[in-house]
Scaffold this active site. Structure first.
Site, PDB file in Angstrom:
ATOM      1  N   ASP A 289      -4.749   0.954   2.299  1.00 45.08           N
ATOM      2  CA  ASP A 289      -5.338   2.193   1.776  1.00 45.08           C
ATOM      3  C   ASP A 289      -4.867   3.385   2.599  1.00 45.08           C
ATOM      4  O   ASP A 289      -4.586   4.448   2.049  1.00 45.08           O
ATOM      5  CB  ASP A 289      -6.865   2.106   1.792  1.00 45.08           C
ATOM      6  CG  ASP A 289      -7.494   3.365   1.202  1.00 45.08           C
ATOM      7  OD1 ASP A 289      -7.209   3.657   0.028  1.00 45.08           O
ATOM      8  OD2 ASP A 289      -8.236   4.059   1.908  1.00 45.08           O
TER       9      ASP A 289
ATOM     10  N   LYS B  74     -12.264  -0.975   0.456  1.00 43.28           N
ATOM     11  CA  LYS B  74     -12.882  -0.750   1.773  1.00 43.28           C
ATOM     12  C   LYS B  74     -14.300  -1.321   1.804  1.00 43.28           C
ATOM     13  O   LYS B  74     -14.732  -1.888   2.801  1.00 43.28           O
ATOM     14  CB  LYS B  74     -12.885   0.749   2.093  1.00 43.28           C
ATOM     15  CG  LYS B  74     -11.495   1.243   2.474  1.00 43.28           C
ATOM     16  CD  LYS B  74     -11.444   2.730   2.717  1.00 43.28           C
ATOM     17  CE  LYS B  74     -11.502   3.496   1.438  1.00 43.28           C
ATOM     18  NZ  LYS B  74     -11.155   4.888   1.487  1.00 43.28           N
TER      19      LYS B  74
HETATM   20  N1  URA Z   1     -12.386   8.318  -1.417  1.00 45.41           N
HETATM   21  C1  URA Z   1     -11.665   7.232  -1.093  1.00 45.41           C
HETATM   22  O1  URA Z   1     -12.049   6.459  -0.209  1.00 45.41           O
HETATM   23  N2  URA Z   1     -10.508   7.004  -1.746  1.00 45.41           N
HETATM   24  C2  URA Z   1     -10.049   7.822  -2.717  1.00 45.41           C
HETATM   25  O2  URA Z   1      -9.017   7.547  -3.277  1.00 45.41           O
HETATM   26  C3  URA Z   1     -10.811   8.947  -3.047  1.00 45.41           C
HETATM   27  C4  URA Z   1     -11.986   9.163  -2.385  1.00 45.41           C
END
Ligand code: URA
Length: 459
Positions: free
Chosen positions: A181, A207
């Site tokens: 991510d 996450k």
């Molecule tokens: N928050 C996140 O964790 N990821 C995104 O892509 C957008 C907002």
């Protein structure tokens, strides 16, 4: 495993050769609107984490997704590959149904500081990893660091032990969690591909899944100060995340909530902690109380601590009224090394402001709107937030809204105050805050705060 994925991808693309050759074919297929199989998503994430796919190819692929979208299956495949791209937390040593909470980010959003002690006081075990603020939105970890001595980094063992002992721990997101991510988001940020619903859904959900909770309560913000500008898009994001949860066996509950205007009266760090303590002590702004009680009630419901929304709400309200939620917040601060005197005397023990500016109403009327984004930008410019990840922040800086939407004001009265601890407040911050207020001639109808609450069983 990796060899298998590579061979499968070669079979799928019909091409021999290195990653770069495979990627050309993968990008082409997504560009042309094809659905990509699981192995391709795994291959992509492996390649991103190992740094084997050049940024220009990942960027092109992200743009293809932005325009062509992803179906529900592809979104799950991407989420699963990202979820397992790094460290995965195992919460099985903590008894009970562990519930996580996440907000898509807002201005004055101190919900975590209030809803978590409320839910934990009702018996919900919570092992929470939070983020820092960026741009016009704040982050829980910065707010907690405004409490002198509060440690936002704990070893994995201490983190789990604390949840077993007091039912609640809040730390910064571990560096090793979902490295995919981090890499993808950095590219999305500079290629105008953040605003893609499947990419946001997989980023958030990977996450949350790697953080190990059994159930997840998501507060999806809608409006001027939020990622999702319209209710329609926020609902689509909510449904994408609920669908991922269903596919991987996690209950996901979503609250769709307003972020056209800031939440509560305080925006910043130390002052938001103070406002959170006020709410946990039985006071506070009604919208902030309503939202935090609703979030905590969903957490109690998700943990199996109540049979209905109403019962969960009653439990939460009792924990607020009898002081047990405030005691839980105190226990959290103590356990993580913070100074618990902030609970009784926040003005004295939280970082204090040295500079102050105010903005005043130019005319009589009612506050018609307070633009959350502009307030968030004014707070950031006064030092409460950071424009880039590397910037330090001023924990004493922030804004206090003397008037909220719908309140009456007379010409010359103070609408809001700006504070700073380490350097004078720049004029641009004062101007931005003044711009955020619209004064109208008539009283305003109350605006909805919670548009909807949905989960997998919603029609
Ligand atoms: N928050 C996140 O964790 N990821 C995104 O892509 C957008 C907002």
């Amino acid at each position: 495993m990796r060899m298998d994925v590579c061979q499968t991808v070669r079979r799928i693309t019909g091409r021999k050769g290195r990653c770069i050759v495979q990627m050309v074919e993968i990008i082409r297929r997504k560009r042309d609107g094809e659905t990509l199989p699981k192995a391709v998503w795994q291959y992509l994430i492996d390649g991103v984490v190992r740094g084997e796919i050049p940024d220009y190819q990942v960027s092109a692929f992200l743009m293809a997704i932005y325009f062509q979208g992803m179906n529900a299956e592809e979104t799950v495949y991407l989420t699963e590959a990202m979820w397992h791209s790094g460290e995965v937390l195992d919460l099985s040593s903590i008894p009970g149904i562990k519930v996580d909470k996440h907000s898509t980010g807002g201005v004055g959003d101190k919900t975590t500081l209030i809803a978590l002690p409320l839910a934990a006081a009702c018996g919900v075990p919570i092992a929470k990893m939070s983020g820092r603020g960026l741009g016009h939105t704040g982050g829980t970890i910065d707010k907690l660091e405004a409490i002198p001595g509060f440690q936002t980094t704990l070893s994995k063992n201490d983190f789990l032990k604390q949840v077993r002992e007091i039912g609640l721990a809040v730390v910064g997101q571990s560096e090793g969690l979902v490295p995919a991510d981090k890499a993808l988001y950095a590219l999305r940020d500079v290629t105008a591909t953040v605003e893609s619903i499947p990419l946001i859904a997989s980023s958030i959900m990977s996450k949350k899944l790697a953080s190990g909770a059994d159930a997840i309560v998501l507060d999806v913000k809608v409006g001027r100060g939020a990622f999702m500008p319209t209710l329609e898009r926020a609902r689509a994001l909510a449904q994408a995340m609920i669908a991922i949860g269903e596919r991987v066996g996690r209950k996901v509950h979503v609250l769709l909530t307003d972020m056209d205007e800031p939440l509560g009266r305080d925006v910043g760090n130390a002052n938001e902690v103070k406002e959170a303590i006020e709410v946990l002590s039985g006071g506070g702004d009604k919208r902030l109380v309503d939202l935090t009680v609703a979030v905590a009630a969903r957490m109690v419901l998700a943990a199996g601590g109540a049979g209905s929304d109403e019962e969960a709400r009653e439990k939460v309200l009792t924990c607020r009224e009898n002081g047990s939620a405030l005691l839980k917040f105190e226990a959290l601060i103590r356990a993580q090394g913070g100074d618990i005197r902030v609970i009784r005397e926040p003005e004295r023990f939280l970082p204090a402001a040295r500079y102050e500016e105010e903005i005043r109403a130019e005319r009589d009327g009612w506050v018609k709107a307070i633009d959350a984004r502009l307030v968030g930008e004014a707070a950031m410019l006064s030092g409460a937030g950071r424009e880039t990840k590397a910037k330090a922040i001023d924990l004493a800086a922030g804004i206090h809204l003397e008037r909220l939407r719908g309140e009456r004001v007379r010409a010359g009265e103070v609408l809001a105050r700006l504070f700073a601890g380490s350097r004078p407040i720049p004029q641009v911050a004062v101007e931005r805050l003044a711009e955020a207020f619209t004064i109208g001639d008539r009283a305003q109808d109350e605006k909805p705060l919670i548009y909807d609450i949905i989960d997998a069983s919603s029609p």
